[in-house]
Design an enzyme around this catalytic site. Structure first.
Site, PDB file in Angstrom:
ATOM      1  N   GLU A   1      -6.420   6.548  -0.865  1.00  0.00           N
ATOM      2  CA  GLU A   1      -6.277   5.404   0.042  1.00  0.00           C
ATOM      3  C   GLU A   1      -6.884   4.145  -0.568  1.00  0.00           C
ATOM      4  O   GLU A   1      -6.321   3.053  -0.449  1.00  0.00           O
ATOM      5  CB  GLU A   1      -6.922   5.716   1.390  1.00  0.00           C
ATOM      6  CG  GLU A   1      -6.188   6.765   2.201  1.00  0.00           C
ATOM      7  CD  GLU A   1      -4.752   6.375   2.490  1.00  0.00           C
ATOM      8  OE1 GLU A   1      -4.516   5.210   2.897  1.00  0.00           O
ATOM      9  OE2 GLU A   1      -3.860   7.206   2.298  1.00  0.00           O
TER      10      GLU A   1
ATOM     11  N   HIS B   1       1.633   4.386  -2.737  1.00  0.00           N
ATOM     12  CA  HIS B   1       1.650   5.841  -2.527  1.00  0.00           C
ATOM     13  C   HIS B   1       2.887   6.460  -3.174  1.00  0.00           C
ATOM     14  O   HIS B   1       2.814   7.507  -3.824  1.00  0.00           O
ATOM     15  CB  HIS B   1       1.659   6.154  -1.039  1.00  0.00           C
ATOM     16  CG  HIS B   1       0.314   6.144  -0.382  1.00  0.00           C
ATOM     17  ND1 HIS B   1      -0.765   6.847  -0.867  1.00  0.00           N
ATOM     18  CD2 HIS B   1      -0.129   5.515   0.744  1.00  0.00           C
ATOM     19  CE1 HIS B   1      -1.817   6.666  -0.072  1.00  0.00           C
ATOM     20  NE2 HIS B   1      -1.456   5.851   0.909  1.00  0.00           N
TER      21      HIS B   1
ATOM     22  N   HIS C   1       0.839  -1.203   0.000  1.00  0.00           N
ATOM     23  CA  HIS C   1       0.000   0.000   0.000  1.00  0.00           C
ATOM     24  C   HIS C   1       0.874   1.253   0.000  1.00  0.00           C
ATOM     25  O   HIS C   1       0.656   2.187  -0.790  1.00  0.00           O
ATOM     26  CB  HIS C   1      -0.899  -0.034   1.244  1.00  0.00           C
ATOM     27  CG  HIS C   1      -1.741   1.175   1.471  1.00  0.00           C
ATOM     28  ND1 HIS C   1      -3.108   1.179   1.338  1.00  0.00           N
ATOM     29  CD2 HIS C   1      -1.401   2.441   1.852  1.00  0.00           C
ATOM     30  CE1 HIS C   1      -3.580   2.378   1.617  1.00  0.00           C
ATOM     31  NE2 HIS C   1      -2.559   3.163   1.945  1.00  0.00           N
ATOM     32  N   GLU C   2       1.878   1.285   0.870  1.00  0.00           N
ATOM     33  CA  GLU C   2       2.744   2.469   0.963  1.00  0.00           C
ATOM     34  C   GLU C   2       3.637   2.611  -0.272  1.00  0.00           C
ATOM     35  O   GLU C   2       3.906   3.732  -0.712  1.00  0.00           O
ATOM     36  CB  GLU C   2       3.590   2.396   2.237  1.00  0.00           C
ATOM     37  CG  GLU C   2       2.780   2.369   3.527  1.00  0.00           C
ATOM     38  CD  GLU C   2       1.807   3.528   3.670  1.00  0.00           C
ATOM     39  OE1 GLU C   2       2.107   4.636   3.171  1.00  0.00           O
ATOM     40  OE2 GLU C   2       0.734   3.325   4.264  1.00  0.00           O
TER      41      GLU C   2
END
Length: 357
Positions: free
Chosen positions: A196, A149, A145-146
């Site tokens: 997100e 980003h 997930h990061e």
């Protein structure tokens, strides 16, 4: 090839998961970005010099300061410190074909959190509370997930949000000035919430274990006692939240969501499950996904249309009473006024009139 370059294969050191997963060479972040997030990012990428302007506004000294602070106060993962986490970030970069593997830091904090900061050289930070809460596959999804980003460049959002929030405190004395800034902040928070959802998808692509991804999000809501929780029951809870009772509940939900930078946990789980069962996800796993080489040719108008269609689909599929009312208005239903009266005035059904004592 060093650990910090694209294509580093964690299999070389035997650190990859036992199960094989699909790798996505040259994958564009457009593959996992939510349409409302992607449309804004494509538009921003078309603005020549935008990143440079934003970096000057944010201040490179600030980014250097944050990096030095974590270097001094947190633990930088490596082959000798948190080696499993170090392997996970390398693995996520390998699967998603990230050119440079971000540094990953663990900071002592009982609060469960993870973040990707920095615009020039992104850094991932996870708290000890998060590391203690999640199992290996759940952590793999969070780190993916990061990494998502970092690849999407979402630090732009955070920087813009911080600038506008600080500005709002300084222009409060100007008539309507604070109102205009807060309207922009509200729009950015909606943008951020969609970002997100985008990176939940990136985490799923990195781990390719839908149950682990959903389990991790459920733990963010209910804590570590997994034996007392159930993903299917949590999804039923998400459906209950979507139905929401009546229009008063819909308004309350809206008021609760607007200040948030992250979607609520039940919403994230439901949206991720929906995407994991979609043709889009299956196509990506089969190797049919947008490539970075095609990013310059991405059409802004096509992306805005996709965002519009996405919001329209959400309204159409939602069981929320407010969205039902919006559908009725769009369909020209004549009973809209009656529904509003029934909801807020509390009309009584036939045969159920109260009688005085």
């Amino acid at each position: 090839m060093t650990d910090s370059t694209r294509g580093t294969d964690p299999l070389a050191k035997g650190s990859a998961p036992s199960r094989r997963r699909q790798r996505f060479p040259e994958i564009s972040s457009r593959a996992w970005e939510h349409p409302a997030d992607r449309s804004a990012l494509v538009a921003l990428r078309k603005l020549s010099g935008f990143d440079d302007i934003l970096k000057k506004l944010a201040g490179l000294v600030s980014e250097r300061s944050v990096r030095l602070m974590f270097l001094a106060t947190a633990v930088k993962t490596s082959e000798r410190q948190f080696p499993e986490l170090f392997d996970m970030v390398r693995d996520a970069a390998y699967i998603l074909d990230l050119e440079k593997v971000p540094d990953l830091y663990v900071t002592q904090d009982p609060q469960v959190n993870a973040m990707c900061i920095g615009m020039d050289t992104p850094v991932i930070v996870v708290t000890s509370g998060l590391v203690d809460l999640l199992d290996e596959e759940e952590l793999r999804a969070v780190i993916g997930h990061e990494v998502g980003h970092a690849m999407s460049g979402h630090a732009v959002y955070r920087t813009m949000l911080l600038i506008l929030t600080n500005l709002a405190t300084r222009v409060g004395w100007i008539p309507l000035g604070n109102l205009a800034i807060m309207a922009l902040v509200t729009a950015l928070k909606e943008w951020f919430r969609k970002a997100e959802l985008s990176c939940d998808r990136a985490g799923l692509l990195a781990g390719q274990d839908p149950q682990a991804s959903m389990r991790g999000l459920m733990k963010l809501a209910g804590g570590h006692n997994l034996g007392e929780m159930n993903v299917d029951a949590f999804l039923e809870q998400a459906e209950e939240y979507d139905k929401a009772g009546d229009l008063r509940d819909s308004v309350l939900k809206l008021l609760q969501v607007l200040p948030q930078t992250h979607p609520f946990a039940v919403v994230r789980v439901a949206k991720l499950k929906q995407w994991s069962e979609s043709e889009e996800y299956r196509s990506i796993l089969a190797g049919a996904y947008p490539r970075r080489t095609d990013d310059p040719d991405a059409s802004v108008s096509d992306q805005w249309k996709a965002a519009y269609d996405s919001y329209g689909k959400s309204v159409k599929e939602s069981k929320d009473p407010l969205f039902s009312l919006i559908r009725d208005i769009a369909d020209g239903a004549g009973s809209v006024g009656g529904k509003l009266r029934d909801t807020f005035a509390g009309s009584r059904g036939s045969g159920s009139q109260d009688t005085p004592e």
